[in-house]
Design a protein around this motif. Sequence first.
Motif, short mmCIF file in Angstrom:
data_model
loop_
_atom_site.label_atom_id
_atom_site.label_comp_id
_atom_site.label_asym_id
_atom_site.label_seq_id
_atom_site.Cartn_x
_atom_site.Cartn_y
_atom_site.Cartn_z
N THR A 56 0.81 -1.22 0.00
CA THR A 56 0.00 0.00 0.00
C THR A 56 0.84 1.27 0.00
N ALA A 57 1.82 1.31 0.91
CA ALA A 57 2.62 2.53 1.01
C ALA A 57 3.38 2.76 -0.30
N HIS A 82 2.49 1.64 -3.27
CA HIS A 82 1.51 1.98 -4.29
C HIS A 82 1.24 3.48 -4.27
N LEU A 83 1.03 4.01 -3.06
CA LEU A 83 0.72 5.44 -2.94
C LEU A 83 1.90 6.30 -3.38
N LYS A 84 3.09 5.74 -3.26
CA LYS A 84 4.26 6.55 -3.60
C LYS A 84 4.84 6.20 -4.97
N HIS A 135 3.98 1.78 -9.22
CA HIS A 135 3.54 1.45 -10.57
C HIS A 135 4.50 2.05 -11.61
N PRO A 151 -0.29 -5.81 3.14
CA PRO A 151 0.63 -4.79 2.62
C PRO A 151 0.62 -3.58 3.54
N GLY A 152 1.77 -3.10 3.87
CA GLY A 152 1.84 -1.93 4.74
C GLY A 152 2.02 -2.28 6.19
N ALA A 200 3.02 4.16 8.02
CA ALA A 200 3.61 4.33 6.70
C ALA A 200 2.74 5.28 5.89
N GLY A 201 3.16 5.56 4.69
CA GLY A 201 2.38 6.43 3.82
C GLY A 201 2.91 7.84 3.85
N LYS A 202 1.97 8.82 3.89
CA LYS A 202 2.37 10.20 3.64
C LYS A 202 2.68 11.01 4.89
N ILE A 232 -1.73 3.24 7.25
CA ILE A 232 -1.23 3.98 6.10
C ILE A 232 -1.89 5.35 6.10
N TYR A 289 -7.02 -0.72 -5.59
CA TYR A 289 -5.75 -1.35 -5.23
C TYR A 289 -5.97 -2.58 -4.35
N PHE A 290 -6.80 -2.41 -3.31
CA PHE A 290 -7.01 -3.53 -2.39
C PHE A 290 -7.80 -4.67 -3.04
N ARG A 321 -4.91 8.13 -13.94
CA ARG A 321 -4.20 8.63 -15.11
C ARG A 321 -5.08 9.04 -16.28
N ASP A 325 5.36 15.84 -7.14
CA ASP A 325 5.95 15.50 -5.85
C ASP A 325 7.26 16.22 -5.59
#
Lengths: 153, 621
Positions: free
Chosen positions: A81-82, A84-86, A89, B224-225, B381-383, B455, B469-470, B561, B611
């Motif tokens: 997940t982390a 994927h977000l960053k 892909h 995941p995560g 995790a994450g942002k 996340i 995604y999930f 996209r 980013d």
Amino acid sequence: MEIDIRKIDEIIERYDKSEESLLAILQDFQHTFRYVPEQGMKRISEVLDIPESKIYGVGTFYKALSLKPVGRHTCKVCTGTACHLKGAHTLTDIIGKELDVEPGETTRDGRFTLQTVNCVGACALAPVVMVDDDDYYEGSSPQDVLKNLRKYK
Amino acid sequence: MTMENRKLQSVAALESYRTKIAESQKNEYPVIYVCGGTPCLAKGSRAVTEAFKKEIESQGLACKVELRHKVTGCQGFCSKGPVVSFGNDTVYLEVKPEHVPEIIEKTVKNAQVIESLGYKDPQTKKRAASFQGIPFYAHQKGMILKDLREIDPLEIDDYIARGGYASLAKAFAMDPEKVIDLVDQSGLRGRGGGGFPAGTKWRSCRAIDSEVRYVLCNGDEGDPGAFMDRSIMEGNPHAVIEGMIVGAWAVGAHHGYAYIRDEYPLAVKVMKKAVEDAAAMGLLGRNILGTGFDFDIKITRGGGAFVCGESSALMRSIEGKVGEPRAKYIRSVEKGLYDLPTVLNNVETWTNVPLIVNNGPKWYRQTGTQGSPGTKVFSLAGKAVNTGLVEVPMGTTIRELVEKVGGGIRSGRKFKAVQTGGPSGGCIPESLADLPIDFDSLSKAGSMMGSGGIIVMDEATCMVDVAKYFISFLAEESCGKCSPCRDGLPRMKQILTDITEGRGKEGDIELLEELCDVLSYGALCGLGSSAPNPVLSTIKYFREEYEAHIRDKRCPAGVCRNLVTFHIDADACTGCTLCAKQCPQECITGERKQAHVIDQSRCIKCGVCRDVCKFDAVRVE
């Protein structure tokens, strides 16, 4: 590929002669030969007295096993997940372009197999690329990852 | 010393051995702890370790004084690795080999703190080089993780010196039923996701009339995560083993298995060594500590299948079979591994057990909430600004975790949601961030605790994309045994893909909800029946995002996209060239100090430019 039957027996010898050892033996095959050879599955069937169909079932169920040889190195792009977000892909696309393969494929020279995997548990490095068993690379700069990949022969 | 005479023959022998090593570990100089967790290794902690070794040797310190240098398990602050600490309050972040001579001179020899190697607060710019002074650590409570910072996972002596295996003495002196009472009273709930009371599970297993029982450790951390269990196995393996021995004594089991994910090669290695060492010391195997109790542990490597984290699939996998789950009404405590009574707990749950036995349930209940006592380890995790392994009391709010420990959101964006519980969990929006994190509150909000992956998502995260995604993940991992899961998930994936690619139509949301219903009622195991959570929770809290995709063919977060284009705002662009350098397509052009332009025909909409832009000049429409 020519497989040494003695090596196969050597691996089977390491474990108890019970069905419980099946997955571990197949994993050792994968590690030694870079795939699970048909002769190996036949041999397990004889020694452990398990039907070949069952062994084939286990051999195709688990992602860690492959019936086709994989490259000398595996390049795993984490798509947890982390990651994927960053941008995992995009990272996969970039590495695939560099190696000229799609995920799941092996380069012609047998150097790399590119895989996407579900979380290697290093989310703080996201997006993360894992090469073989020990090397982790932070993928926020794809160019650095490519530079590192070139080190593997 | 030979293997045989290392064996501790009694509880008293363990205690006198402990005193002996504790004495021998006393040093004139503090011990240098370099974090050896995976992220720190990737950030160069091996080079730092080598530099310390070299410096110690060249100064002749190694032989004169016993300055030990250890590669420890994870120290938590993964985003700021390599982390170096000294067994006191001092901690340095982002340490490089060139810092080593100064650290040896000042910190090791003269107990001075080098503030410049500490944490720099992004707002106040102040430095802090102590666990107390760094918000990331100061807001945590270390019950499980404290030892990870200081124990060498490859040295059983280290663990014993710090009181390791002491709970065995207490447990063996008690009637097994009484041990179960302790765990029951502590209110310990399974950390693997469901939160089932551990004491209840143990008691039902013990109550079954059987010659053979099993005790298993679920180290197949597949969400995941999530990387808590990995860090515990890699950083403090003996705590897991000690918990399992107590559990085995309590339920009357003589054989145990630890099932560890194939993707965690280091965890497998460390756990294997720990089991061998414990056996060599007489803490596993026949006649443990001379009590007449036998218990052994085998390590099984997983095969890379997510579904094997499900209890019944995990047991089939240990048996060497295909890891397919079975219907839930057959309980593992009655018919588990080889159809015999089995207790399965996850890594973190087992690690809690010695704490409870040593300190008592009353002490344990001082932390956490009434319904969910103790602490919980999360992988943040994450942002968020600070990411890594964290431990907080149960009942801490999401906001405290994200803002205090996590330091808020990176690059000043807005906090949008957190995803908890992995693919079985859901997204909780910022508006509910004051929710306490415990088993029951999260379930009520439509998510779940899960094993502890959190996340953090910001405004640049598309919730439909997250759901997709999930569902894609689960569709891939579905074992294919039951049709609601095998056929339902690919159908849901297709609908979500259509929505994110601009082909969504009216009625899609309702159809998704209907499919979710079928899955939650009809699927065989937890993987399928909890699969709707990521979809339902995002529809519940972010329905307008789904509608924007379907009706306006627009992705408000600028992620999908097919629905967005990236532009550079000529007025905001300073021509710093950073985006052009990082663009993987090399399709951004412009002179230095002039506004840059994106070539739309070659843009793959990866968002890297947005980013990296420091001037917020990249616009998404």
